[in-house]
Design an enzyme around this catalytic site. Structure first.
Site, PDB file in Angstrom:
ATOM      1  N   HIS A 209       0.846  -1.185   0.000  1.00 37.05           N
ATOM      2  CA  HIS A 209       0.000   0.000   0.000  1.00 37.05           C
ATOM      3  C   HIS A 209       0.886   1.241   0.000  1.00 37.05           C
ATOM      4  O   HIS A 209       2.082   1.166   0.269  1.00 37.05           O
ATOM      5  CB  HIS A 209      -0.890   0.024   1.247  1.00 37.05           C
ATOM      6  CG  HIS A 209      -0.114   0.198   2.508  1.00 37.05           C
ATOM      7  ND1 HIS A 209       0.676  -0.807   3.055  1.00 37.05           N
ATOM      8  CD2 HIS A 209       0.036   1.273   3.342  1.00 37.05           C
ATOM      9  CE1 HIS A 209       1.255  -0.368   4.146  1.00 37.05           C
ATOM     10  NE2 HIS A 209       0.899   0.887   4.349  1.00 37.05           N
ATOM     11  N   ASP A 211       0.726   5.332   1.686  1.00 37.67           N
ATOM     12  CA  ASP A 211       0.038   6.010   2.784  1.00 37.67           C
ATOM     13  C   ASP A 211      -0.762   7.201   2.282  1.00 37.67           C
ATOM     14  O   ASP A 211      -0.276   7.976   1.451  1.00 37.67           O
ATOM     15  CB  ASP A 211       1.040   6.488   3.832  1.00 37.67           C
ATOM     16  CG  ASP A 211       1.637   5.339   4.620  1.00 37.67           C
ATOM     17  OD1 ASP A 211       1.136   4.209   4.490  1.00 37.67           O
ATOM     18  OD2 ASP A 211       2.611   5.579   5.367  1.00 37.67           O
ATOM     19  N   HIS A 265       4.664   0.024  -0.108  1.00 38.68           N
ATOM     20  CA  HIS A 265       5.497  -0.686   0.853  1.00 38.68           C
ATOM     21  C   HIS A 265       4.627  -1.746   1.530  1.00 38.68           C
ATOM     22  O   HIS A 265       3.395  -1.702   1.446  1.00 38.68           O
ATOM     23  CB  HIS A 265       6.109   0.268   1.885  1.00 38.68           C
ATOM     24  CG  HIS A 265       5.140   1.220   2.510  1.00 38.68           C
ATOM     25  ND1 HIS A 265       4.600   2.306   1.831  1.00 38.68           N
ATOM     26  CD2 HIS A 265       4.596   1.261   3.754  1.00 38.68           C
ATOM     27  CE1 HIS A 265       3.795   2.970   2.637  1.00 38.68           C
ATOM     28  NE2 HIS A 265       3.763   2.348   3.799  1.00 38.68           N
ATOM     29  N   ARG A 275       6.190  -8.478  15.842  1.00 32.62           N
ATOM     30  CA  ARG A 275       6.816  -7.200  15.511  1.00 32.62           C
ATOM     31  C   ARG A 275       5.891  -6.071  15.942  1.00 32.62           C
ATOM     32  O   ARG A 275       4.665  -6.190  15.826  1.00 32.62           O
ATOM     33  CB  ARG A 275       7.079  -7.110  14.004  1.00 32.62           C
ATOM     34  CG  ARG A 275       7.642  -5.767  13.523  1.00 32.62           C
ATOM     35  CD  ARG A 275       7.858  -5.794  12.011  1.00 32.62           C
ATOM     36  NE  ARG A 275       8.470  -4.566  11.521  1.00 32.62           N
ATOM     37  CZ  ARG A 275       7.782  -3.509  11.074  1.00 32.62           C
ATOM     38  NH1 ARG A 275       6.453  -3.547  11.049  1.00 32.62           N
ATOM     39  NH2 ARG A 275       8.407  -2.434  10.644  1.00 32.62           N
TER      40      ARG A 275
END
Length: 329
Positions: A209, A211, A265, A275
């Site tokens: 996607h 941002d 990304h 994470r």
């Protein structure tokens, strides 16, 4: 563990119908990349030449890499570590408790309810926080988290404004543009957790996607997993324990008429480790008009509200975001 979202149970049909497809691209190997690291302490120098050189580095990094790292950014390690600790406490509560978070200032999400195939299924969970929204009585038990996120948002907002104004100089923009469009209550935080995944070769931690922001500031742990699409290839970002990650969003691409780019990304899923990251999204008000600075204009003018509504419509219909393509002239 009872704090894990029920990914497999809720998406079993989707998983069974998709595992026969070639979805191995989700775990494709990617070369490591070293992002530019910019020392923002130079912006405080008494020497004009040093300040100018630092601003030039920021502009060039944004143009050439889109993603870059900053050190001496003004946010203390003590605050960042407190934020990580409070975040871990929130995510390690029972899932049934997390799933009840529904207030305007504080909400919980997991996966992708509009996923139509495995590539759209993000193996992650998130808390969306509006730091400047008055908390409801239901948020009383999050006082430690709220005080920490409010402190982080104040620092993050000041950093984002500083960087945006520097980048805006390349388009000869008025210095007050971002201060007028991006008020403290128009930006928000997203706390992310990527749980261990039993099928990491078939799903993303977070799907590819770009941002929908002017800028995003990311604080992440040292696990790694973030990948960028650069020159047609996916590359892995090596975490820097002393740096924050900055990336250009869609709104800056439209505002700059393509001088700055917003690239795709993703986060790859990991089988054995979890994470954590925190994203600060530097947004304008919903009524702010985004107008390209440059000729000939690539994008038509639109409000941030219009952009968000179009994204929501596309995601519901296709499971994915279309983005700026919808606003080309």
């Amino acid at each position: 563990m009872d704090y894990e979202p029920p990914f497999l149970e809720a998406c079993r049909k989707l998983l069974e119908s998709s595992l026969s497809l070639d979805t191995r691209a989700a775990a494709a190997a990617a070369a490591d990349c070293e992002l530019p690291v910019i020392d923002l302490d130079s912006l405080n120098s008494t020497k004009h030449a040093e300040r100018e050189e630092c601003m030039k580095e920021i502009i060039e990094a944004a143009k050439q890499w889109v993603f870059f790292q900053v050190v001496n950014h003004g946010i203390s390690q003590q605050l960042l570590q407190r934020l990580l600790l409070e975040q871990m406490k929130m995510f390690h509560r029972p899932f049934v408790q997390k799933s009840r978070e529904t207030s305007r200032a504080f909400s919980y999400k997991w996966g992708n309810p509009f996923a139509t195939n495995l590539r759209h299924l993000s193996w992650s969970e998130a808390f969306h926080i509006l730091p400047h929204e008055p908390p409801s009585t239901a948020d009383d038990h999050h006082k430690c988290l709220r005080s920490t996120t409010e402190a982080y948002a104040r620092k993050g907002g000041a950093l984002a404004e500083k960087l945006a104004e520097i980048l805006g100089q390349e388009m000869n923009m008025k210095s007050r543009y971002f201060r007028e469009k991006c008020l403290p209550n128009t930006s928000f935080l997203r706390l992310n957790r990527y749980p261990p995944c039993p099928i990491p070769k078939h799903v993303f931690g977070f799907m590819p996607h770009s941002d929908s922001t002017f800028l995003t500031i990311v604080f992440e742990d040292q696990v790694g997993g973030l990948q960028l699409l650069r020159d047609g290839n996916w590359v892995s970002v090596k975490p820097n324990p002393h740096a924050l990650l900055i990336n250009i969003g869609d709104l800056f691409q439209a505002l700059s008429n393509g001088v700055y780019k917003s690239i795709k990304h993703r986060v790859v899923a990991a089988q054995k480790v979890e994470r954590f990251s925190v994203a600060y999204f530097y947004n304008p008000s919903y009524d702010a008009v985004i107008e390209s600075h440059g000729t000939p204009k690539i994008y038509r003018s639109f409000t941030f509200r219009e952009y968000k509504q179009q994204i929501e419509k596309d995601v519901k219909e296709t499971g994915d975001k279309v983005g700026l393509f919808r606003f080309l002239l």
